[in-house]
Design an enzyme around this catalytic site. Structure first.
Site, PDB file in Angstrom:
ATOM      1  N   LYS A  23       0.843  -1.124  -0.147  1.00 44.86           N
ATOM      2  CA  LYS A  23       0.136  -0.129   0.067  1.00 44.86           C
ATOM      3  C   LYS A  23       0.640   1.085  -0.084  1.00 44.86           C
ATOM      4  O   LYS A  23       0.689   2.178  -0.804  1.00 44.86           O
ATOM      5  CB  LYS A  23      -0.882  -0.112   1.153  1.00 44.86           C
ATOM      6  N   GLY A  80       0.136  -5.132  15.366  1.00 45.37           N
ATOM      7  CA  GLY A  80      -0.011  -4.192  15.771  1.00 45.37           C
ATOM      8  C   GLY A  80       0.800  -2.906  15.749  1.00 45.37           C
ATOM      9  O   GLY A  80       2.055  -3.152  15.857  1.00 45.37           O
ATOM     10  N   THR A  81       0.326  -1.727  16.090  1.00 41.69           N
ATOM     11  CA  THR A  81       1.143  -0.527  16.116  1.00 41.69           C
ATOM     12  C   THR A  81       2.088  -0.560  17.331  1.00 41.69           C
ATOM     13  O   THR A  81       3.297  -0.118  17.025  1.00 41.69           O
ATOM     14  CB  THR A  81       0.097   0.691  16.192  1.00 41.69           C
ATOM     15  N   ASN A 230      -6.663   3.764   2.909  1.00 40.40           N
ATOM     16  CA  ASN A 230      -6.742   2.415   3.127  1.00 40.40           C
ATOM     17  C   ASN A 230      -7.233   1.755   1.766  1.00 40.40           C
ATOM     18  O   ASN A 230      -7.212   0.489   1.421  1.00 40.40           O
ATOM     19  CB  ASN A 230      -7.805   2.268   4.099  1.00 40.40           C
ATOM     20  N   ARG A 353      12.955  11.771 -31.500  1.00 40.38           N
ATOM     21  CA  ARG A 353      13.274  10.518 -30.815  1.00 40.38           C
ATOM     22  C   ARG A 353      14.661  10.681 -30.111  1.00 40.38           C
ATOM     23  O   ARG A 353      15.389  11.666 -30.126  1.00 40.38           O
ATOM     24  CB  ARG A 353      13.354   9.387 -31.815  1.00 40.38           C
ATOM     25  N   HIS A 383       9.018  19.890 -43.170  1.00 47.06           N
ATOM     26  CA  HIS A 383       7.852  18.750 -43.220  1.00 47.06           C
ATOM     27  C   HIS A 383       8.285  17.393 -43.801  1.00 47.06           C
ATOM     28  O   HIS A 383       9.184  17.356 -44.769  1.00 47.06           O
ATOM     29  CB  HIS A 383       6.641  19.391 -43.968  1.00 47.06           C
ATOM     30  N   TYR A 386      12.233  12.114 -42.725  1.00 45.77           N
ATOM     31  CA  TYR A 386      13.056  11.249 -41.722  1.00 45.77           C
ATOM     32  C   TYR A 386      14.561  11.513 -41.559  1.00 45.77           C
ATOM     33  O   TYR A 386      15.230  11.306 -42.529  1.00 45.77           O
ATOM     34  CB  TYR A 386      12.772   9.742 -41.778  1.00 45.77           C
TER      35      TYR A 386
END
EC number: 2.7.7.23
Length: 476
Positions: A23, A80-81, A230, A353, A383, A386
């Site tokens: 969590k 437990g805590t 939770n 890239r 325009h 590549y």
């Protein structure tokens, strides 16, 4: 403030998250949930921190590896805590100052609130101070029971509370400040005679009173600071509050956020004054935006640096890039691991890239793709082009439809185009090839050999006109 340590409880699995990830490692506005209380404790002035880990301990350790002042304690069974704090005692062996106890799933506590609690703890001479808040619906929280003098005499968990006690609205926020000597003695004596069969940390309140020690409450006005997470619905709610906090701080520092409720800025991002951020923008990771920039609708910027005066148009995506000042990134462009110098224009709909570096005053137009290239100052590819594995000089014009043919099926090869070259439309460079400075490549040419400087290169079949051919075809 004196010597101060913190114990942060982060051992639970978080079953209600219904996730394979523990969590406290779920992300909240750009950082794992547990990183928020860790940072709050650091800003509050702690000199040492102990993270109590259990489920996926290695995942948490890996995230904080190398973080100064952070140690780890393993709670193999989550009992437990109180048991969790006892697990941290060895990591703070010999420590005699004050100890903050925080929860890894209570991420929105402010450093200012912690400092206020620490100061109040010292001023009252308390052995234990409990952070509290008041809730309209306190269901599920431990209730604060005060004595006639206002001191806290005990904390009753929901399942152990009487109907009268359940009616109280002041609740335990799960955050404490304690004197180390008292704390580490008390946690060794906690029992588990309760409805859950767990070792409740809250039992140390009763112990303090039994020893005649002072136990006080420090109220926090805003319950949001102590909301627990939770499940994923609560995680989303905490994220909303975190973004509100981040966006408000930026606006108070001189940033215009047009619609804060629809703007997603992670806590690691820095935005300069007089920058305007439009709705739907996502700024994540270690992003740095300069002053006087405009980030338009739906832009996504992750782990990147932008200089002053940049404009990012709608839908652009910038990841791990470094942009100079006054760079224009037009709509729909995508950039990854690229370096862009001042006064350069990208797009619209361009794709830069990894390995792309564009010098100042370069223009990359629509539907141009680049990869592992350098492009010199003042050059442009306006325009449908590549450019890959290429070194392009200054003041080069790359015509529409140009392609660097860089892959022979086995290896990649480089194209070198020197300064002041003019490349016509529909040109193919079959790498490896070098074009000398001040040359002209005629439209439609396929370049397979080096071109000397100051030359014209033309390589295409001669045009043949057949007069009357169309009429003859029609008559057949």
């Amino acid at each position: 403030m004196g010597d101060l340590a913190a114990i942060i409880l982060a051992a639970g699995k978080g079953t209600r998250m219904k996730s394979d990830l523990v969590k406290v490692m779920h992300p909240l506005a750009g950082a794992p949930m547990v990183a928020w209380p860790v940072e709050a404790a650091r800003q509050a002035g702690t000199s040492r921190m102990v993270l109590v880990v259990g489920h996926q301990a290695d995942t948490i350790r890996e995230h904080f590896a190398g973080t100064e002042q952070v140690a780890f304690a393993l709670q193999e069974e989550q009992l437990g805590t109180g048991h969790a704090v006892a697990s941290a005692a060895a990591a703070l062996d010999g420590f005699t100052g004050r100890v903050l106890i925080l929860c890894g799933d209570v991420p929105l506590i402010r450093p200012e609130t912690l400092r206020g609690m620490i100061d109040a703890h010292g001023a009252t001479g308390a052995a234990l101070t409990v952070l509290t808040t008041r809730l309209e619906n306190p269901f599920g929280y431990g209730r604060i029971i005060r004595g006639f003098d206002g001191r806290v005499i005990r904390i009753v968990e929901e399942k152990d509370a009487t109907p009268e006690e359940r009616g109280r609205r002041e609740v335990n926020a799960g955050i404490y400040c304690a004197e180390a000597a008292f704390l580490f003695d008390a946690v060794t004596r906690i029992g588990n005679d309760n409805a859950q069969g767990e070792y409740y940390l809250t039992d140390i309140v009763t112990m303090a009173n039994e020893q005649g020690l002072r136990c006080t409450a420090h109220p926090v006005a805003d319950p949001v600071e102590v909301m627990g997470v939770n499940d994923r619905a609560q995680l989303a709610e905490a994220g909303r509050f975190a973004r509100q906090r981040i966006n408000r701080e930026l606006m108070l520092d001189g940033v215009t956020i047009v619609d804060p409720a629809a703007t997603y800025i992670d806590r690691g991002a820095v935005v300069g004054r007089d920058t305007t951020v439009h709705p739907g923008v996502h700024l994540s990771g270690e992003t740095r935006i300069g002053e006087g920039c405009t980030i338009e609708q739906g832009a996504v910027i992750k782990g990147s640096t932008l200089g002053n005066g940049c404009v990012v148009e709608p839908g652009a995506v910038i990841r791990s890039c470094r942009l100079g000042s006054h760079v224009m990134v037009k709509a729909g462009s995508v950039m990854e691991d690229a370096i862009i110098h001042d006064h350069t224009a990208i797009g619209p709909m361009a794709h830069l890239r990894p390995g792309t570096e564009l010098m100042a005053h370069v223009k990359i137009g629509n539907f141009v793709e680049t990869k592992k290239i350098t492009m010199g100052e003042g050059s442009k590819a306006s325009h449908l082009t590549y450019l890959g594995d290429a070194s392009i000089g200054n003041n080069v014009n790359v015509g529409c439809g140009t392609i660097t043919c860089n892959y022979d099926g086995v290896r990649k090869h480089r194209t070198v185009i020197e300064d002041d070259v003019f490349v016509g439309s529909d040109v193919q460079f079959v790498a490896p090839v070098t074009v000398g400075r001040n040359s002209l490549i005629a439209a439609g040419t396929t370049v397979t050999r080096d071109v000397p400087p100051d030359s014209l290169a033309i390589a295409r079949a001669p045009q043949v006109n057949k007069d009357g051919w169309k009429l003859k075809q029609r008559d057949q």
